[in-house]
Write an enzyme that holds these catalytic residues in place. Sequence first.
Site, PDB file in Angstrom:
ATOM      1  N   SER A 237      -7.147 -35.752  46.144  1.00 10.21           N
ATOM      2  CA  SER A 237      -6.314 -36.872  45.236  1.00 10.21           C
ATOM      3  C   SER A 237      -4.997 -36.478  45.096  1.00 10.21           C
ATOM      4  O   SER A 237      -4.416 -35.607  46.350  1.00 10.21           O
ATOM      5  CB  SER A 237      -6.439 -35.531  43.613  1.00 10.21           C
ATOM      6  OG  SER A 237      -5.583 -36.506  43.358  1.00 10.21           O
TER       7      SER A 237
ATOM      8  N   TYR B 168      -6.022 -27.529  40.593  1.00 14.01           N
ATOM      9  CA  TYR B 168      -6.820 -28.899  40.808  1.00 14.01           C
ATOM     10  C   TYR B 168      -5.653 -28.827  41.735  1.00 14.01           C
ATOM     11  O   TYR B 168      -6.630 -29.345  43.024  1.00 14.01           O
ATOM     12  CB  TYR B 168      -6.064 -29.932  39.635  1.00 14.01           C
ATOM     13  CG  TYR B 168      -6.743 -31.431  40.609  1.00 14.01           C
ATOM     14  CD1 TYR B 168      -8.421 -31.158  40.168  1.00 14.01           C
ATOM     15  CD2 TYR B 168      -5.947 -31.768  40.617  1.00 14.01           C
ATOM     16  CE1 TYR B 168      -8.589 -32.387  40.680  1.00 14.01           C
ATOM     17  CE2 TYR B 168      -6.892 -33.563  40.185  1.00 14.01           C
ATOM     18  CZ  TYR B 168      -8.128 -33.674  40.673  1.00 14.01           C
ATOM     19  OH  TYR B 168      -8.476 -34.818  40.944  1.00 14.01           O
TER      20      TYR B 168
HETATM   21  P1  NAP Z   1     -15.323 -37.866  36.724  1.00 14.17           P
HETATM   22  O1  NAP Z   1     -15.512 -39.010  35.423  1.00 14.17           O
HETATM   23  O2  NAP Z   1     -15.344 -36.997  35.742  1.00 14.17           O
HETATM   24  O3  NAP Z   1     -17.019 -38.180  37.236  1.00 14.17           O
HETATM   25  C1  NAP Z   1     -17.209 -37.105  37.433  1.00 14.17           C
HETATM   26  C2  NAP Z   1     -18.364 -36.130  38.443  1.00 14.17           C
HETATM   27  O4  NAP Z   1     -18.553 -35.391  38.932  1.00 14.17           O
HETATM   28  C3  NAP Z   1     -19.690 -36.768  36.855  1.00 14.17           C
HETATM   29  O5  NAP Z   1     -20.902 -37.755  37.363  1.00 14.17           O
HETATM   30  C4  NAP Z   1     -19.309 -35.038  36.819  1.00 14.17           C
HETATM   31  O6  NAP Z   1     -21.194 -35.029  36.077  1.00 14.17           O
HETATM   32  C5  NAP Z   1     -19.687 -34.352  37.969  1.00 14.17           C
HETATM   33  N1  NAP Z   1     -19.541 -33.326  38.989  1.00 14.17           N
HETATM   34  C6  NAP Z   1     -18.706 -32.815  37.769  1.00 14.17           C
HETATM   35  N2  NAP Z   1     -18.804 -31.078  38.643  1.00 14.17           N
HETATM   36  C7  NAP Z   1     -19.760 -30.916  39.040  1.00 14.17           C
HETATM   37  C8  NAP Z   1     -20.674 -30.129  39.858  1.00 14.17           C
HETATM   38  N3  NAP Z   1     -20.335 -28.861  39.974  1.00 14.17           N
HETATM   39  N4  NAP Z   1     -21.943 -30.569  40.009  1.00 14.17           N
HETATM   40  C9  NAP Z   1     -21.949 -31.758  39.922  1.00 14.17           C
HETATM   41  N5  NAP Z   1     -21.096 -32.918  40.006  1.00 14.17           N
HETATM   42  C10 NAP Z   1     -20.469 -32.596  39.259  1.00 14.17           C
HETATM   43  O7  NAP Z   1     -14.229 -38.027  37.561  1.00 14.17           O
HETATM   44  P2  NAP Z   1     -13.972 -39.416  38.373  1.00 14.17           P
HETATM   45  O8  NAP Z   1     -12.806 -39.593  37.968  1.00 14.17           O
HETATM   46  O9  NAP Z   1     -14.838 -40.091  39.239  1.00 14.17           O
HETATM   47  O10 NAP Z   1     -13.507 -38.544  39.728  1.00 14.17           O
HETATM   48  C11 NAP Z   1     -14.821 -38.573  41.112  1.00 14.17           C
HETATM   49  C12 NAP Z   1     -13.343 -37.500  41.713  1.00 14.17           C
HETATM   50  O11 NAP Z   1     -12.456 -38.653  42.532  1.00 14.17           O
HETATM   51  C13 NAP Z   1     -13.235 -36.232  41.560  1.00 14.17           C
HETATM   52  O12 NAP Z   1     -13.168 -35.000  42.761  1.00 14.17           O
HETATM   53  C14 NAP Z   1     -11.998 -36.074  40.910  1.00 14.17           C
HETATM   54  O13 NAP Z   1     -11.577 -35.209  42.036  1.00 14.17           O
HETATM   55  C15 NAP Z   1     -11.686 -37.279  42.576  1.00 14.17           C
HETATM   56  N6  NAP Z   1     -10.122 -37.980  41.876  1.00 14.17           N
HETATM   57  C16 NAP Z   1      -9.867 -38.426  40.477  1.00 14.17           C
HETATM   58  C17 NAP Z   1      -8.898 -39.544  40.254  1.00 14.17           C
HETATM   59  C18 NAP Z   1      -9.228 -40.049  39.113  1.00 14.17           C
HETATM   60  O14 NAP Z   1      -7.521 -40.626  38.504  1.00 14.17           O
HETATM   61  N7  NAP Z   1      -9.553 -40.271  38.674  1.00 14.17           N
HETATM   62  C19 NAP Z   1      -7.635 -38.875  40.615  1.00 14.17           C
HETATM   63  C20 NAP Z   1      -8.101 -38.357  42.123  1.00 14.17           C
HETATM   64  C21 NAP Z   1      -9.091 -38.187  42.852  1.00 14.17           C
HETATM   65  P3  NAP Z   1     -21.781 -35.074  34.737  1.00 14.17           P
HETATM   66  O15 NAP Z   1     -21.530 -36.549  33.912  1.00 14.17           O
HETATM   67  O16 NAP Z   1     -23.006 -35.042  35.049  1.00 14.17           O
HETATM   68  O17 NAP Z   1     -21.153 -34.435  34.235  1.00 14.17           O
END
Ligand code: NAP
Length: 251
Positions: free
Chosen positions: A145, A159
């Site tokens: 991130s 984070y």
């Molecule tokens: P999200 O919409 O909240 O989705 C998170 C996903 O991770 C969900 O499928 C969740 O499963 C799964 N998850 C969380 N903890 C887990 C665990 N212990 N074991 C298995 N699965 C787990 O998040 P996102 O925005 O798509 O983010 C995805 C990645 O990108 C993350 O690493 C995040 O830090 C990174 N990121 C996101 C952003 C942003 O702005 N969105 C920016 C920078 C980096 P469930 O649905 O079953 O809970």
Amino acid sequence: MGKAKKTMLVTGASRGIGAEIALLAARSGYRVGVNYLRSEKAAHDVVKAIAEEGGEAVALQADVSRLDEVVTMFERLDAAFGKLDVLVNNAGVLANFRVDAVDEHNVADVFAANVFSTYYCSREAIRRMSTMQGGKGGVIINMSSVASRLGGLGGGAAYAASKAAIDTFTLALGKEVGGEGIRVNAIRPGLIATEIHDLHGGIEKMQQMARTAVPLGRSGSAAEVADVALWLASDASSYVHGTVIDVAGGR
Ligand code: NAP
């Protein structure tokens, strides 16, 4: 994509960025492991959408912050598809607590979900991919991130630090397994419109912030991150290794 289909495992693929990567991977010809923690219906909807487009996917429930569950998840993937070509360590959680509110659980949970998970899944992937261990090589993509270099949003110290660990882990793992046929890179997304922002007031508030905080003047979509992940998985990026790619609209 040739006779033998490649297999990609995407952690946290029930929603958001992971779900888009899984869908795009299937469209690109991969068989896909769709890992999730709690969102059973959403994960099965991703698998169903892939099947409806003629692709192959399997839903894999596992808490990737736990080594025993990761081991079982990989065994189930082996049983379903028999091989692994690409691992995307995407699962992650945001944090929203100040450092003066740290206890033994909240900070450990963030590092377990974001960092330990990446070690555990990479271990299992390397044991299957490494040319030193009878494998045919492969690709590992870690989800960092921009918080790793900006310090994150308010209450996001755990984070941000966990994502900085992902950046450094990526460089180190690249050195460790680059000679064993495994390419390792990370993606550093900026503000991407997903449910992860519910912890900080929701997508709309994040999009409002993006208008001024992001040089491109907008938040990004999960699909825009997925495009880069599929490029990193492909031979089109065959000399890209041990690096971190910003997908952040200039932020
Ligand atoms: P999200 O919409 O909240 O989705 C998170 C996903 O991770 C969900 O499928 C969740 O499963 C799964 N998850 C969380 N903890 C887990 C665990 N212990 N074991 C298995 N699965 C787990 O998040 P996102 O925005 O798509 O983010 C995805 C990645 O990108 C993350 O690493 C995040 O830090 C990174 N990121 C996101 C952003 C942003 O702005 N969105 C920016 C920078 C980096 P469930 O649905 O079953 O809970």
